[in-house]
Design an enzyme around this catalytic site. Structure first.
Site: not given
Ligand SMILES: O=S(=O)([O-])[S-]
Length: 104
Positions: A65
């Site tokens: 992510c």
């Molecule tokens: O994408 S995140 O949850 O690390 S901010």
């Protein structure tokens, strides 16, 4: 017990080279479009659900992510569904990019 592993950028590169995992990007679509790890698929809800139900659970899965938090939740979910080799990229795409900037 944690049912997925957290890997660094270097470890994830080894994993990609050695095991060709399925790579899942769980950031926003616009950020995925602006740049992503080679061969990564953008995971929207529908894809996630169909993978959870139908994908080969023995195939390694590398999830990332932005900074490595959201991917842990998703990795846990895949682990809970019986996926056997689930990896979450620590530091996320931010670290990946930083690392690759330095190499250039
Ligand atoms: O994408 S995140 O949850 O690390 S901010």
């Amino acid at each position: 017990m944690k049912n997925f592993k957290t890997v660094s950028v270097a470890e994830s590169e080894q994993l990609i080279a050695a095991q060709q995992p399925m790579i899942l990007d769980c950031r926003d679509l616009k950020d995925y479009r602006a740049g992503h790890i080679e061969n990564a698929m953008h995971v929207h809800e529908q894809l996630r659900d169909s993978l959870l139900r139908k994908a080969d659970k023995t195939k390694p899965l590398l999830i990332y992510c932005y900074y490595g938090h959201a991917s842990e939740h998703l990795a846990e979910m895949f682990g809970d569904f019986g996926f056997q080799a689930v990896y979450s990229l620590a530091g996320g795409y931010a670290d990946w990019k930083e690392q690759h900037k330095l190499e250039r």
